[in-house]
Design a protein around this motif. Structure first.
Motif, mmCIF file in Angstrom:
data_model
loop_
_atom_site.group_PDB
_atom_site.id
_atom_site.type_symbol
_atom_site.label_atom_id
_atom_site.label_comp_id
_atom_site.label_asym_id
_atom_site.label_seq_id
_atom_site.Cartn_x
_atom_site.Cartn_y
_atom_site.Cartn_z
ATOM 1 N N ASN A 70 -61.423 85.819 42.702
ATOM 2 C CA ASN A 70 -61.848 86.705 43.787
ATOM 3 C C ASN A 70 -62.653 85.925 44.832
ATOM 4 N N ARG A 71 -63.509 85.040 44.369
ATOM 5 C CA ARG A 71 -64.315 84.219 45.281
ATOM 6 C C ARG A 71 -63.418 83.277 46.076
ATOM 7 N N ARG A 72 -62.489 82.630 45.384
ATOM 8 C CA ARG A 72 -61.615 81.639 46.044
ATOM 9 C C ARG A 72 -60.653 82.265 47.038
ATOM 10 N N TRP A 73 -60.028 83.371 46.676
ATOM 11 C CA TRP A 73 -58.946 83.926 47.490
ATOM 12 C C TRP A 73 -59.351 85.086 48.377
ATOM 13 N N ARG A 74 -60.442 85.769 48.044
ATOM 14 C CA ARG A 74 -60.854 86.914 48.853
ATOM 15 C C ARG A 74 -62.256 86.764 49.413
#
Length: 167
Positions: A70-74
């Motif tokens: 979630n941190r990496r992609w959103r």
């Protein structure tokens, strides 16, 4: 999702979809139960919306793994229940890869308990929700959310699962 460690992986053929389900080591305790739930849910969704032919990858992960995705992609530094990553259209590739779904079994367990719902019903709902995102459904507007939720209700009813949006 290739940078994450996977405990076990299985490809299940369902209604035209090659479903690659990977279970992260932390999710091993719910592996068999969750794999079956996800496969049945995506089969019902595919039969209701298509059927389409292609491949879908599903990762069953813990909160820490989902938080990293979630941190990496959103750009959201927190765990969530389900993430969907629709694949870019590539009509020349057969079978077509529809995309990837990641489900946090820990968040799903907490939410199911808080809502008084069986875990398998909630995981099925998350799998259906994630699959519909791969097909282009969203909930960015009230109208789009109503259409997506109506389709989710229809698919889940095929599985004998009560309306997750009911009061």
């Amino acid at each position: 999702m290739s940078e994450l460690r996977v405990e076990e992986e299985a490809v299940v053929e369902i209604a035209g979809i090659a479903l690659d389900i990977a279970i992260a080591p932390a999710a091993a305790s719910v592996a068999l139960q969750t794999r079956d739930i996800v496969a049945r849910a995506i089969r019902a969704a595919n039969e209701t919306t298509g059927p389409l032919k292609g491949t879908v990858s599903v990762l069953i992960e813990d909160d820490a793994g989902i938080r990293a995705l979630n941190r990496r992609w959103r750009g959201a530094d927190k765990p969530t229940n389900v993430l969907s990553f629709p694949a870019a259209a590539a009509p020349s590739i057969v079978p077509r890869h529809l995309g990837d779904i990641a489900i946090s079994y820990e968040t799903a367990m907490r939410e199911a308990e808080a809502e008084g719902r069986p875990f398998d019903h909630h995981v099925a709902h998350l799998a259906v929700h994630g699959f519909l995102h791969l097909l282009g459904y969203d909930h960015q507007s009230d109208a789009a959310a109503e259409a997506m939720e109506a389709l989710e209700r229809k698919i889940l009813a095929r599985l004998g699962i009560p309306d997750p949006y009911g009061t």
